[in-house]
Design an enzyme around this catalytic site. Structure first.
Site, PDB file in Angstrom:
ATOM      1  N   ARG A  25     -10.158  40.797 -21.085  1.00 58.14           N
ATOM      2  CA  ARG A  25      -9.570  40.546 -22.406  1.00 58.14           C
ATOM      3  C   ARG A  25     -10.621  40.207 -23.470  1.00 58.14           C
ATOM      4  O   ARG A  25     -10.260  40.108 -24.650  1.00 58.14           O
ATOM      5  CB  ARG A  25      -8.521  39.429 -22.311  1.00 58.14           C
ATOM      6  CG  ARG A  25      -7.291  39.850 -21.503  1.00 58.14           C
ATOM      7  CD  ARG A  25      -6.164  38.832 -21.589  1.00 58.14           C
ATOM      8  NE  ARG A  25      -4.902  39.378 -21.106  1.00 58.14           N
ATOM      9  CZ  ARG A  25      -4.420  39.215 -19.862  1.00 58.14           C
ATOM     10  NH1 ARG A  25      -5.107  38.528 -18.969  1.00 58.14           N
ATOM     11  NH2 ARG A  25      -3.264  39.752 -19.506  1.00 58.14           N
TER      12      ARG A  25
ATOM     13  N   LYS B 198     -12.572  32.173 -11.528  1.00 59.04           N
ATOM     14  CA  LYS B 198     -12.154  32.192 -12.945  1.00 59.04           C
ATOM     15  C   LYS B 198     -10.658  31.929 -13.068  1.00 59.04           C
ATOM     16  O   LYS B 198     -10.203  31.228 -13.958  1.00 59.04           O
ATOM     17  CB  LYS B 198     -12.520  33.560 -13.523  1.00 59.04           C
ATOM     18  CG  LYS B 198     -11.711  34.011 -14.706  1.00 59.04           C
ATOM     19  CD  LYS B 198     -12.484  33.824 -15.964  1.00 59.04           C
ATOM     20  CE  LYS B 198     -11.680  34.127 -17.198  1.00 59.04           C
ATOM     21  NZ  LYS B 198     -10.767  35.241 -17.084  1.00 59.04           N
TER      22      LYS B 198
ATOM     23  N   MET C 133      -7.060  44.491 -11.850  1.00 55.97           N
ATOM     24  CA  MET C 133      -6.288  45.236 -12.849  1.00 55.97           C
ATOM     25  C   MET C 133      -7.218  46.156 -13.653  1.00 55.97           C
ATOM     26  O   MET C 133      -6.828  46.659 -14.717  1.00 55.97           O
ATOM     27  CB  MET C 133      -5.544  44.285 -13.783  1.00 55.97           C
ATOM     28  CG  MET C 133      -4.557  43.393 -13.020  1.00 55.97           C
ATOM     29  SD  MET C 133      -3.191  42.793 -14.012  1.00 55.97           S
ATOM     30  CE  MET C 133      -4.055  41.926 -15.312  1.00 55.97           C
ATOM     31  N   GLY C 134      -8.436  46.391 -13.163  1.00 57.06           N
ATOM     32  CA  GLY C 134      -9.327  47.339 -13.819  1.00 57.06           C
ATOM     33  C   GLY C 134     -10.040  46.761 -15.031  1.00 57.06           C
ATOM     34  O   GLY C 134     -10.095  45.548 -15.218  1.00 57.06           O
TER      35      GLY C 134
ATOM     36  N   GLY D 144     -11.521  35.769  -7.840  1.00 55.39           N
ATOM     37  CA  GLY D 144     -12.468  35.045  -8.682  1.00 55.39           C
ATOM     38  C   GLY D 144     -11.979  33.631  -8.976  1.00 55.39           C
ATOM     39  O   GLY D 144     -10.804  33.423  -9.280  1.00 55.39           O
TER      40      GLY D 144
ATOM     41  N   HIS E  79     -15.748  41.421 -11.746  1.00 58.62           N
ATOM     42  CA  HIS E  79     -15.159  42.304 -10.731  1.00 58.62           C
ATOM     43  C   HIS E  79     -16.240  42.826  -9.779  1.00 58.62           C
ATOM     44  O   HIS E  79     -16.038  42.884  -8.563  1.00 58.62           O
ATOM     45  CB  HIS E  79     -14.506  43.523 -11.394  1.00 58.62           C
ATOM     46  CG  HIS E  79     -13.361  43.215 -12.305  1.00 58.62           C
ATOM     47  ND1 HIS E  79     -13.444  43.341 -13.665  1.00 58.62           N
ATOM     48  CD2 HIS E  79     -12.098  42.789 -12.047  1.00 58.62           C
ATOM     49  CE1 HIS E  79     -12.277  43.022 -14.209  1.00 58.62           C
ATOM     50  NE2 HIS E  79     -11.445  42.669 -13.256  1.00 58.62           N
TER      51      HIS E  79
ATOM     52  N   SER F 204     -14.236  38.492 -18.928  1.00 59.32           N
ATOM     53  CA  SER F 204     -12.809  38.785 -18.822  1.00 59.32           C
ATOM     54  C   SER F 204     -12.561  40.155 -19.422  1.00 59.32           C
ATOM     55  O   SER F 204     -13.190  40.534 -20.420  1.00 59.32           O
ATOM     56  CB  SER F 204     -12.002  37.742 -19.607  1.00 59.32           C
ATOM     57  OG  SER F 204     -10.682  38.195 -19.813  1.00 59.32           O
TER      58      SER F 204
ATOM     59  N   GLN G 133      -4.625  30.926  -9.707  1.00 59.32           N
ATOM     60  CA  GLN G 133      -4.238  32.119  -8.933  1.00 59.32           C
ATOM     61  C   GLN G 133      -4.763  32.018  -7.497  1.00 59.32           C
ATOM     62  O   GLN G 133      -4.051  32.362  -6.543  1.00 59.32           O
ATOM     63  CB  GLN G 133      -4.797  33.368  -9.619  1.00 59.32           C
ATOM     64  CG  GLN G 133      -4.630  34.654  -8.853  1.00 59.32           C
ATOM     65  CD  GLN G 133      -4.996  35.858  -9.703  1.00 59.32           C
ATOM     66  OE1 GLN G 133      -4.197  36.322 -10.507  1.00 59.32           O
ATOM     67  NE2 GLN G 133      -6.207  36.361  -9.548  1.00 59.32           N
TER      68      GLN G 133
HETATM   69  P1  AMP Z   1      -8.281  40.975 -13.062  1.00 62.21           P
HETATM   70  O1  AMP Z   1      -8.647  42.423 -13.071  1.00 62.21           O
HETATM   71  O2  AMP Z   1      -8.505  40.286 -14.368  1.00 62.21           O
HETATM   72  O3  AMP Z   1      -6.912  40.729 -12.469  1.00 62.21           O
HETATM   73  O4  AMP Z   1      -9.299  40.271 -12.078  1.00 62.21           O
HETATM   74  C1  AMP Z   1      -9.465  40.731 -10.769  1.00 62.21           C
HETATM   75  C2  AMP Z   1     -10.234  39.704  -9.993  1.00 62.21           C
HETATM   76  O5  AMP Z   1     -11.495  39.484 -10.616  1.00 62.21           O
HETATM   77  C3  AMP Z   1      -9.501  38.347  -9.953  1.00 62.21           C
HETATM   78  O6  AMP Z   1      -9.618  37.795  -8.654  1.00 62.21           O
HETATM   79  C4  AMP Z   1     -10.271  37.562 -10.976  1.00 62.21           C
HETATM   80  O7  AMP Z   1     -10.246  36.165 -10.720  1.00 62.21           O
HETATM   81  C5  AMP Z   1     -11.665  38.104 -10.815  1.00 62.21           C
HETATM   82  N1  AMP Z   1     -12.449  37.824 -12.020  1.00 62.21           N
HETATM   83  C6  AMP Z   1     -12.100  38.077 -13.293  1.00 62.21           C
HETATM   84  N2  AMP Z   1     -13.051  37.636 -14.144  1.00 62.21           N
HETATM   85  C7  AMP Z   1     -14.011  37.056 -13.370  1.00 62.21           C
HETATM   86  C8  AMP Z   1     -15.249  36.396 -13.661  1.00 62.21           C
HETATM   87  N3  AMP Z   1     -15.704  36.224 -14.899  1.00 62.21           N
HETATM   88  N4  AMP Z   1     -15.975  35.935 -12.613  1.00 62.21           N
HETATM   89  C9  AMP Z   1     -15.524  36.082 -11.350  1.00 62.21           C
HETATM   90  N5  AMP Z   1     -14.377  36.703 -11.013  1.00 62.21           N
HETATM   91  C10 AMP Z   1     -13.623  37.181 -12.013  1.00 62.21           C
END
Ligand code: AMP
Length: 288
Positions: A188, A150, A30-31, A148, A37, A186, A154
């Site tokens: 966030r 994390k 989601m950028g 991830g 990422h 994150s 999911q």
């Molecule tokens: P998001 O953009 O938050 O939807 O995350 C995209 C991908 O990055 C998802 O598969 C998340 O699990 C992964 N991700 C987010 N934060 C982390 C992190 N701290 N370490 C590893 N992977 C992450």
């Protein structure tokens, strides 16, 4: 790196790569990229001929009261970071490209979506995730997709979709990337002011304290879930953290566990300042 907006363009690019015998890796995002990422992009780059990163803030996985409108967005920065990692295609569609008028299909995974984040955020959340990920798999048809750890729940939901719908894609879960003080990265985290940023370290410290109890065999023997949870709880209370959930669950089924006699996840979600944060540790099962 090419930035593509349409499904048709992505299909053409993927077809060309496949015609040359290449493998395709997909990183759904989601950028608002951070090292988490980028670690997924690096894994994809190391293992595939064509690397596709999707950048789409998926509206259907947000509840009405959540942060869809304020979610951090900076495509130019993200594009520069992805390009520096050697990504070939950044697929950044408009919502109407993904959800055209008349869109009516929903992927619902039963059971494992009803607990933890599914209970906290509502059933639409993992429906939204499962549906958009299934669509991305249909659009890109990757050999491997990278997620991830994390977002541990999911990963399990995506694996279940792949298994139940016989999708021809391998799911790779990559380790949690953390700030030097242990806070899980994150998108966030930008919502945290200085005080909240400081207190946010309590999540990983709580999980570390639980790990220590698990390894030491404190409580009523190795793997005593009550003692493990109490250790984590104490750290969160001390930091004044508003916990949404703190739970020990089987690492495969997400069933509640009271003893760590096989691999378990200790998962936490909490409101810290303006952010809702999640984190987890895998606790290795004790073999008697
Ligand atoms: P998001 O953009 O938050 O939807 O995350 C995209 C991908 O990055 C998802 O598969 C998340 O699990 C992964 N991700 C987010 N934060 C982390 C992190 N701290 N370490 C590893 N992977 C992450």
């Amino acid at each position: 790196m090419r930035i593509l907006r349409t499904i048709a363009e992505v299909r053409t690019a993927v077809r060309d790569a496949r015609a040359d015998g290449g493998t395709v890796g997909l990183v759904p995002t989601m950028g608002a990229f951070h090292e988490g990422h980028l670690s997924l992009m690096r894994a994809a780059r190391a293992q595939n001929d064509l690397v596709v990163v999707s950048l789409f803030v998926n509206p259907t996985q947000f509840a009405a009261n959540e942060d869809l409108s304020t979610y951090p967005r900076d495509e130019a920065r993200d594009a520069a970071l992805a390009e520096a990692e050697g990504v070939d295609i950044l697929f950044a569609p408009e919502p109407a490209e993904i959800y055209p008028d008349g869109f009516a299909t929903n992927i619902h995974v039963a059971g494992i979506t009803e607990v933890l984040d599914g209970a906290s955020r509502g059933p639409h959340h993992f429906d939204g995730v499962a549906t958009v990920v299934t669509k991305l798999f249909g659009i890109v048809q990757p050999d491997v997709a990278y997620f991830g750890q994390k977002d541990a729940q999911q990963v399990l939901v995506v694996r279940r979709v792949v298994r139940d719908l016989n999708l021809d894609v391998r799911i790779e879960a990559c380790p949690i990337v953390r700030e030097p003080d242990g806070l899980a990265m994150s998108s966030r985290n930008v919502y945290l002011d200085a005080d909240a940023r400081d207190r946010a370290t309590a999540l990983n410290r709580a999980l570390d304290a639980a790990d220590a109890v698990h390894r030491s065999g404190d409580g009523d023997g190795i793997g005593d879930g009550g003692a493990i949870l109490s250790a984590a709880q104490a750290v969160l209370v001390e930091a004044g953290i508003d916990v949404e959930y703190l739970e020990l669950r089987d690492a495969e089924t997400l069933q509640p566990v009271t003893r760590i006699d096989r691999d378990a996840l200790l998962l936490v979600a909490a409101r810290v300042g303006a952010a809702r944060l999640i984190d987890n540790h895998l606790l290795r099962g004790f073999t008697p």
